[in-house]
Design an enzyme around this catalytic site. Structure first.
Site, PDB file in Angstrom:
ATOM      1  N   CYS A 121       8.686  -0.246  -4.617  1.00 19.47           N
ATOM      2  CA  CYS A 121      10.118   0.091  -4.849  1.00 19.47           C
ATOM      3  C   CYS A 121      10.918  -1.165  -5.612  1.00 19.47           C
ATOM      4  CB  CYS A 121      10.822   0.575  -3.433  1.00 19.47           C
ATOM      5  SG  CYS A 121      10.671  -0.765  -2.068  1.00 19.47           S
ATOM      6  N   CYS A 129       8.949   4.421  -4.354  1.00 20.26           N
ATOM      7  CA  CYS A 129       7.859   3.503  -3.855  1.00 20.26           C
ATOM      8  C   CYS A 129       6.781   3.947  -4.378  1.00 20.26           C
ATOM      9  CB  CYS A 129       7.973   3.598  -2.266  1.00 20.26           C
ATOM     10  SG  CYS A 129       9.395   3.230  -1.180  1.00 20.26           S
ATOM     11  N   LYS A 196       7.313   5.114   9.401  1.00 20.03           N
ATOM     12  CA  LYS A 196       8.350   4.936   8.839  1.00 20.03           C
ATOM     13  C   LYS A 196       9.231   6.149   8.524  1.00 20.03           C
ATOM     14  CE  LYS A 196      10.203   2.157   4.918  1.00 20.03           C
ATOM     15  NZ  LYS A 196       9.666   1.411   3.659  1.00 20.03           N
ATOM     16  N   LYS A 253       9.328   2.043  12.185  1.00 25.20           N
ATOM     17  CA  LYS A 253      10.651   1.511  11.571  1.00 25.20           C
ATOM     18  C   LYS A 253      11.244   2.787  11.250  1.00 25.20           C
ATOM     19  CE  LYS A 253      12.051  -0.708   7.387  1.00 25.20           C
ATOM     20  NZ  LYS A 253      11.531  -1.244   5.882  1.00 25.20           N
ATOM     21  N   TYR A 319      15.682  -9.791  11.399  1.00 28.63           N
ATOM     22  CA  TYR A 319      16.277 -10.878  10.475  1.00 28.63           C
ATOM     23  C   TYR A 319      16.877 -12.051  11.332  1.00 28.63           C
ATOM     24  CZ  TYR A 319      15.549  -7.151   7.216  1.00 28.63           C
ATOM     25  OH  TYR A 319      14.986  -6.312   6.517  1.00 28.63           O
TER      26      TYR A 319
END
Length: 334
Positions: A121, A129, A196, A253, A319
């Site tokens: 991507c 993707c 995902k 995810k 993160y």
């Protein structure tokens, strides 16, 4: 036992930090975390990622400095997202990301564990993707899988400890595993984004990785290859398929929005470690609440991480991994 005594009997095991620590069934430790990193070709100075305080689009130089700082903070596991300057529609050049992997491993060696995201991507001119057909309305599975296997092998040969295909093409785990095994990279781990979902919670990530669908392609979103949010059975089938093709680690995810899926899949496939990705939108939502004074950010993140582990994850991609040690300590104290 009277109703009042019954309530007190339950509360006795909640009364203070010490007894809560002793009786806690779910434990989250800093060693379970993977920190995402973005490195951008042609960038001379790091840039902040909108919505993700403390997260940056790194230059090759600042990337190494950030990893050194993360090591000091107790973080030793990373997933790298390389963003090349040149975009293409096929025959992609993976050298930029491979070079960054080599530089990281040359400097830090076995002090760190490094996964490399495997997708197209950030390298495509249209942001999808994979390789599109001539009409621009469908991703070509076989052609895309061939490029993904080539990318994964390049990253493994550069020194990645793990390759992580995130594209959601059919058969890509088998192709990557074969490419690795046939070229002396049998020890390289495959961490599959097995479940995902087609989610609206990826916004800050797509800014960081320059990966939002764009341009004149008729395919305007990723619904035709990522899993529909209303089809948990598809997620189970995808995970079972990836496990049978040789994936070592399986992932859900987004993580928080799909705790039910994570719980179901980790129960159905208990022989594989499970990773959960606290995606950029989930992380940014807590940060936005904290910025308005509406929650205690560190403790809210730690609560979310406990939910991921409670649902079945052994591995958390966040993160905030670089803050896990102090934030988890705060969570245990109140």
């Amino acid at each position: 036992m009277s109703s009042n005594n019954y309530l007190l009997a339950l509360r006795r095991l909640r009364l203070n930090r010490h007894i809560r620590e002793l009786t806690r069934e779910v434990h989250v430790t800093p060693g379970q975390f993977i920190q995402p990193l973005f490195v951008i070709e042609g960038l001379s100075a790091r840039e902040p990622v909108p919505g993700l305080p403390g997260v940056y689009r790194e230059s090759p130089t600042s990337l190494l400095e950030q990893i050194a700082a993360d090591l000091q903070a107790g973080v030793s596991k990373f997933i790298l997202f390389g963003v090349p300057a040149a975009k293409a529609t096929q025959a992609f050049d993976f050298n930029f990301t491979a070079d960054q992997i080599g530089a990281i491993k040359h400097r830090f060696g076995d002090q760190i564990w490094l996964a490399a995201d495997v997708c197209l991507c950030s390298a495509t001119s249209h942001g999808h993707c994979g390789i599109l057909n001539g009409m621009g309305d469908q991703v070509l599975n076989a052609a895309t899988v061939a490029e993904l296997a080539r990318a994964a092998l390049s990253y493994a040969q550069a020194g990645a400890d793990c390759v992580a295909p995130s594209d959601m093409m059919d058969g890509r785990v088998a192709a990557i595993r074969d490419a690795l095994n046939n070229n002396g990279c049998e020890a390289t781990i495959v961490m599959s984004y097995a479940a995902k979902f087609h989610s609206r919670l990826y916004g800050p990530f797509r800014e960081a990785a320059d990966s939002a669908p764009r341009g004149a392609a008729r395919l305007t979103d990723r619904a035709s290859y990522q899993i529909d949010p209303g089809r948990p059975a598809d997620a189970l089938a995808s995970a079972q398929r990836d496990a049978s093709e040789g994936a070592d680690i399986l992932m859900v995810k987004p993580g928080l929005a799909y705790l039910d899926v994570l719980a179901r899949l980790s129960t159905a496939l208990p022989t594989h470690p499970w990773a959960a990705y606290e995606v950029s939108g989930e992380y940014a939502a807590i940060e936005a609440l904290a910025a308005q004074g509406l929650t205690d950010g560190p403790r809210a993140h730690a609560e979310a991480w406990h939910a991921l582990v409670r649902a079945g994850a052994q591995i958390i991609i966040s993160y905030g991994a670089r803050h896990a040690r102090p934030w988890l300590a705060l969570y245990g104290n109140g």
